[in-house]
Design a protein around this motif. Structure first.
Motif, short mmCIF file in Angstrom:
data_model
loop_
_atom_site.label_atom_id
_atom_site.label_comp_id
_atom_site.label_asym_id
_atom_site.label_seq_id
_atom_site.Cartn_x
_atom_site.Cartn_y
_atom_site.Cartn_z
N LEU A 9 0.87 -1.17 0.00
CA LEU A 9 0.00 0.00 0.00
C LEU A 9 0.90 1.22 0.00
N VAL A 45 -6.97 3.88 7.76
CA VAL A 45 -6.49 3.21 6.54
C VAL A 45 -5.48 2.12 6.92
N LEU A 46 -4.58 2.42 7.84
CA LEU A 46 -3.58 1.43 8.25
C LEU A 46 -4.26 0.23 8.92
N GLN A 48 -7.28 -0.88 8.45
CA GLN A 48 -7.99 -1.65 7.42
C GLN A 48 -7.01 -2.40 6.51
N ALA A 49 -5.86 -1.80 6.27
CA ALA A 49 -4.86 -2.46 5.42
C ALA A 49 -4.38 -3.75 6.08
N VAL A 54 -2.58 -6.70 3.78
CA VAL A 54 -1.43 -5.97 3.24
C VAL A 54 -0.19 -6.27 4.09
N VAL A 57 3.81 -1.14 3.85
CA VAL A 57 3.26 0.20 3.67
C VAL A 57 4.39 1.15 3.31
N LEU A 82 2.99 -4.20 10.03
CA LEU A 82 3.16 -3.86 8.62
C LEU A 82 4.60 -3.39 8.43
N ALA A 254 -8.56 6.10 -3.50
CA ALA A 254 -7.83 4.83 -3.65
C ALA A 254 -7.67 4.53 -5.14
N LEU A 276 -11.30 -0.28 2.60
CA LEU A 276 -10.26 -0.74 1.66
C LEU A 276 -10.64 -2.08 1.05
N TRP A 280 -11.02 -2.75 -2.88
CA TRP A 280 -10.12 -3.70 -3.55
C TRP A 280 -10.91 -4.81 -4.24
#
Ligand code: SF4
Ligand code: FES
Length: 365
Positions: A9, A45-46, A48-49, A54, A57, A82, A254, A276, A280
């Protein structure tokens, strides 16, 4: 089709940057500070990533160290396990900031250089004294015991100094150096004639990189990104549309790649309106060129269609006006002659750069 989660990401935290590189990958219309997502939105966002699966990052920009909350975001990424990579010009870094980022759990720093020759480096980046500040930043990064990659974007106005670039990476204790030819989207396409190397210049740089790889085996890795304009087959841009990477713009849109907003007729959601995972897995913009179903000939029946995924959609659109055509970088593409025409049109001497500036109109440099 169901999609495997993105591996990486890229958070474009801001478009603000003290440099004005004439090949900047940011869009021609830069977003101003007032529209940037706030800290809480980036933290979500982090979260959810990580939930999506994910692994890496990349904190990028613009210049991500212009954000005062960078260490807060790095810390959350580290807590979520991450892998956190900072992509920076280095000109705003100081020892205090680096100590804070290291303590917050940053895993790696990628530091960009415009050249090894200071006057030319500062001219290309549009910042007097920028090169000297980068050298200081590189030493501070090593003193903070953070792994370091040097990134050199090369083109006809610095390509002669690839040997010295590799030498600088060795001298600064980098684990890795990336020698990347300019990719011609956005500002790079605006400045193409000023940047595009000749075939002879490309071959000379490639030979230098290959010899250095042999010499430095086991000590320093060299990544090498070649220019499409002298290629017979395209690169697998982003590892395929919406297959491995997601970008988030400063205001929270996004995207499957940094230039996707240039493609007409596609809508890309905001992370403030959709998760996210939904973006995606099911947003129409991400689905549009995922996989091979969208392809026409010659890609549809080509045995490389799941290797290069038809090349770059944004380059196909920028050069042909149709994002669904085969990337002209491919020798099998009906538009391939455009690449040789651009090389032939580059002229004996490079024209002046058009610089990247917030609020600047093209040709208004
Ligand atoms: Fe790749 Fe399409 Fe060219 Fe085949 S025809 S090599 S899939 S771009
Ligand atoms: Fe958008 Fe290559 S930059 S697909």
């Amino acid at each position: 089709m169901s999609a495997a989660p993105p591996m990486g990401l890229l958070l474009e935290l801001t478009h603000r940057c003290p440099l004005q590189c004439p090949y900047c990958s940011n869009p021609l219309a830069l977003e101003r500070a007032g529209v940037e997502l706030g800290t809480d939105a980036w933290l979500q966002v982090l979260d959810q990533a990580a939930a999506l699966g994910v692994l890496q990052v990349h904190f990028s920009g613009g210049e991500p160290t212009a954000r005062k909350d960078l260490a807060v975001l790095v810390r959350r990424a580290a807590e979520l396990q991450l892998y956190g990579n900072l992509i920076t010009s280095g000109v705003l870094l100081d020892a205090t900031m680096l100590a804070g980022l290291a303590e917050a759990g940053l895993d790696h720093v990628q530091l960009s250089f415009q050249d090894v020759e200071p006057t030319n480096a500062d001219r290309i980046g549009g910042l007097a004294g920028g090169h000297a500040r980068k050298l200081v930043a590189a030493r501070l990064i090593r003193e903070a015991r953070l792994p370091l990659t040097l990134n050199f974007v090369i083109h006809r106005q610095n390509i002669a100094r690839v040997p010295q670039m590799i030498g600088l990476a060795e001298a600064l204790g980098a684990q890795r150096v990336e020698i990347a030819h300019v990719q011609y989207y956005g500002w790079g396409l605006v400045n193409r004639a000023a940047l595009l190397p000749s075939r002879g210049e490309l071959d000379g740089a490639t030979a230098v990189v290959e010899a250095a790889r042999e010499r430095l085996k086991g000590r320093m890795n060299i990544d090498y990104v070649t220019p499409d304009y002298h290629a017979a087959r395209p690169k697998s841009c982003m590892g395929g549309w919406a297959r491995r990477f997601m970008n988030i713009t400063p205001s929270g849109t996004a995207l499957p790649c940094h230039a996707a907003e240039t493609l007409p007729g596609l809508q890309f959601p905001s992370v403030t309106a959709m998760s996210l995972a939904e973006i995606w897995e099911s947003s129409p913009g991400f689905m549009r060129f995922r996989g091979t179903e969208w392809m026409a000939e010659p890609c549809r029946s080509c045995d490389r269609r799941e290797i290069d995924w038809g090349g770059c959609r944004c380059q196909a659109f920028a050069l042909t006006g149709d994002a669904a055509r085969t990337d002209p970088a491919c020798a099998l593409a009906p538009d391939h002659a455009m690449m040789a025409e651009a090389v032939a049109a580059r002229g004996e001497a490079p024209p002046d750069f058009v610089y990247r500036r917030i609020g600047a109109a093209i040709g208004n440099s």
